[in-house]
Design an enzyme around this catalytic site. Structure first.
Site, PDB file in Angstrom:
ATOM      1  NE  ARG A 168      -2.785   1.017   3.554  1.00 13.85           N
ATOM      2  CZ  ARG A 168      -3.759   1.322   4.508  1.00 13.85           C
ATOM      3  NH1 ARG A 168      -4.889   1.609   4.072  1.00 13.85           N
ATOM      4  NH2 ARG A 168      -3.394   1.159   5.914  1.00 13.85           N
ATOM      5  CG  ASP A 448      -4.585   2.756  10.803  1.00 16.60           C
ATOM      6  OD1 ASP A 448      -5.495   3.615  11.224  1.00 16.60           O
ATOM      7  OD2 ASP A 448      -4.832   1.973   9.967  1.00 16.60           O
TER       8      ASP A 448
END
Length: 540
Positions: A168, A448
């Site tokens: 990613r 996150d």
């Protein structure tokens, strides 16, 4: 600092500090490839970011998201995505995490079908983290990825049949300020994608896999079109057939949820699926509609995937993907096992089981977990409820999921407890991020950047709208500041003053405070936080 003349290529220069193996990653041909990506695509990227801001102004003025009338023919059309590679046909459990060496090895060995190596929300984008991450991924395909812990002497190496690797890169909005092309700052997305593609595409193909990507935070099909153009350019430049790159897009913004068909269509030669990026989706929904009284949110903990706009979005994603022959991936189980506390552990496992049973029952083709201990739990559920490799046959035909359902907010209370939790988690995550850690265990959850984004946007929304708590008090600037002081004083005592004072709280607290109290809801906290990260790096 690095000697710019040593690592410059044409009009591309690098100003990042010296880190191990940077000369191996930042080769002249790789830098030429990065420069070509920037020169070809960055102007379009900037125009698309400007279009985001223009649309947000319309939302702030009263407009709400809707399906696009100009792309009705795409939604009505009979088309499908391209062929899916064999190693991506079964994705029942995926694990995610940052790109540090030990994490990559453990994730590849976790028993999950897929590992998403994350340069985005689970990565604090220091120069060291980014370059070492690229070197680690290069080693994975060179058969050289191993690690010996200096403290314990334990050796880590990749086992037989590791998870399939998907990378990613950062979103379109994030810069890589260590790299300039003709005096212009490079896109973090193009930097991450370009280096991995240049160094690893052919090696991954030779190993029987391929260059696979997760694409984050797109907000429109035009942003997907840009990614598709980047993919075509990269494949032509590197001598690879069109369609070699395969991507899964995270639908983690509210505008993108109304353009899922269009996003798949724009990338149909390269797309293999969409993912429910649930935490960022909550953040995006609050940010997009934060000024609208009818979209005032309850406590974060009330907003589960089994109800209201989150359930509608999951159903719509499954319906859209399967009609087009693409996978519909479920969201993250962020729980962290508490191995020394069986009671807490079982509560966490029960929540994971319920979440994954719901996802498999809806028709998802797989799911995400944040910790290796959750892989067996999620695997057992999908093995039981999804005996085949996927659930592409679950079409949800005849089910109409309306715009109103996609915007329907959960019912529930706003509480002092929820406000305090937003403060504690948001500040602590930012503090850890500024210290170089992008995936942070807090209160038995792996958090996150989306966590801090939900925390600060929800506080912003509650203050902006003068929301009432369940005890009748209004959420005001004064109440927030009072609770912020209380929580930080309590945290300082819990951590001990020595640990607290040695951390990055002196930077994290004012950043979180100011963004929560701003007159306008800022796009992303990671943008000003990145500037603080660079200041610390320069001072080191």
């Amino acid at each position: 600092m690095l000697d710019k003349s040593r690592i410059s290529s044409g009009d591309l220069t690098v100003s990042g500090p010296k880190v191990d193996r940077d000369s191996e990653v930042l080769t002249a041909p790789a830098l030429d490839f990065l420069a070509a990506l920037h020169k070809t695509f960055d102007a379009t990227r900037l125009k698309l970011l400007a279009a985001r801001h223009a649309r947000q102004k319309r939302f702030d003025s009263g407009e709400t998201p809707d399906f696009l009338p100009q792309t009705q023919s795409v939604r009505d059309g009979d088309w499908r995505v391209g062929a899916i590679p064999a190693d991506l046909l079964d994705r029942r459990v995926e694990i995610t995490g940052p790109v540090d060496r030990k994490m990559i090895i453990n994730a590849l060995n976790s028993g999950a079908k897929v590992f998403m190596a994350d340069f985005e929300d689970a990565n604090a984008p220091s120069w060291e983290n980014n370059i070492e991450g690229q070197a680690n991924l290069k080693d994975r395909w060179a058969g050289k990825l191993a690690f010996t812990d200096a403290n314990t002497g334990k050796h880590y190496a990749i086992k037989a049949k590791p998870a399939v690797l998907i990378v990613r890169p950062r979103g379109w909005h994030l810069p890589e300020k260590h790299v300039q092309v003709g005096g212009e700052t490079m896109s973090g997305a193009l930097f991450d994608f370009g280096l991995y593609m240049f160094h690893c595409a052919k090696a991954s193909i030779a190993a029987g896999s391929g260059p696979y990507f997760y694409l984050p935070k797109m907000e429109s099909h035009l942003e997907a079109r840009l990614w598709n153009e980047v993919f075509v350019f990269a494949q032509e430049t590197l001598g690879l057939p069109i369609g070699t790159i395969k991507a899964t897009a995270l639908i983690e913004t509210l505008p993108a949820a109304f353009e899922m068909d269009e996003i798949l269509f724009e990338m149909k030669d390269h797309m293999v699926g969409l993912n429910c990026g649930r935490w960022d989706y909550i953040f995006s929904s609050i940010k997009s509609l934060g000024r609208h009284a009818q979209f005032l949110t309850p406590d974060r903990g009330v907003m589960g995937m089994g109800d209201a706009f989150l359930l509608a979005y999951a159903k719509k994603l499954i319906q859209t993907c399967h009609r087009r022959g693409a996978f519909a991936m479920g969201g993250m189980a962020a729980q962290i096992p508490a191995r020394n506390n069986p009671e807490v552990n079982e509560i966490a496992f029960a929540r994971v089981r319920a979440d994954k049973e719901r996802e498999a029952g809806l028709g998802h083709d797989g799911t995400w977990v944040a910790h290796p201990d959750l892989v067996p739990i999620a695997t057992e559920i999908f093995d039981r409820l999804m005996p085949g490799a996927n659930q592409l046959s679950v079409l949800r035909e005849g089910e109409s999921i309306t715009r109103e359902e996609m915007l329907h907010v959960h019912k529930g209370a706003r509480t002092e407890k929820g406000l305090r939790e937003n403060i504690r988690v948001g500040v602590q995550y930012i503090e850890a991020w500024l210290g170089g850690r992008g995936a942070v265990p807090l209160y038995h959850l792996m958090e996150d950047a989306a966590t801090a984004e939900i925390s600060r946007t929800q506080i912003w929304q509650w203050i902006y709208q003068g929301a009432s708590l369940d005890d009748g008090r209004k959420v005001t600037r004064e109440l927030f500041l009072s609770l912020l002081d209380e929580e930080m004083n309590r945290l300082r005592e819990t951590l001990t003053p020595a640990i607290y004072d040695a951390g990055h709280f002196a930077q994290a607290i004012p950043l979180f405070r100011d963004m929560s109290l701003a007159s306008d809801c800022a796009d992303f906290l990671t943008l000003p936080a990145y500037d603080l990260l660079l200041k610390d790096e320069a001072a080191a």
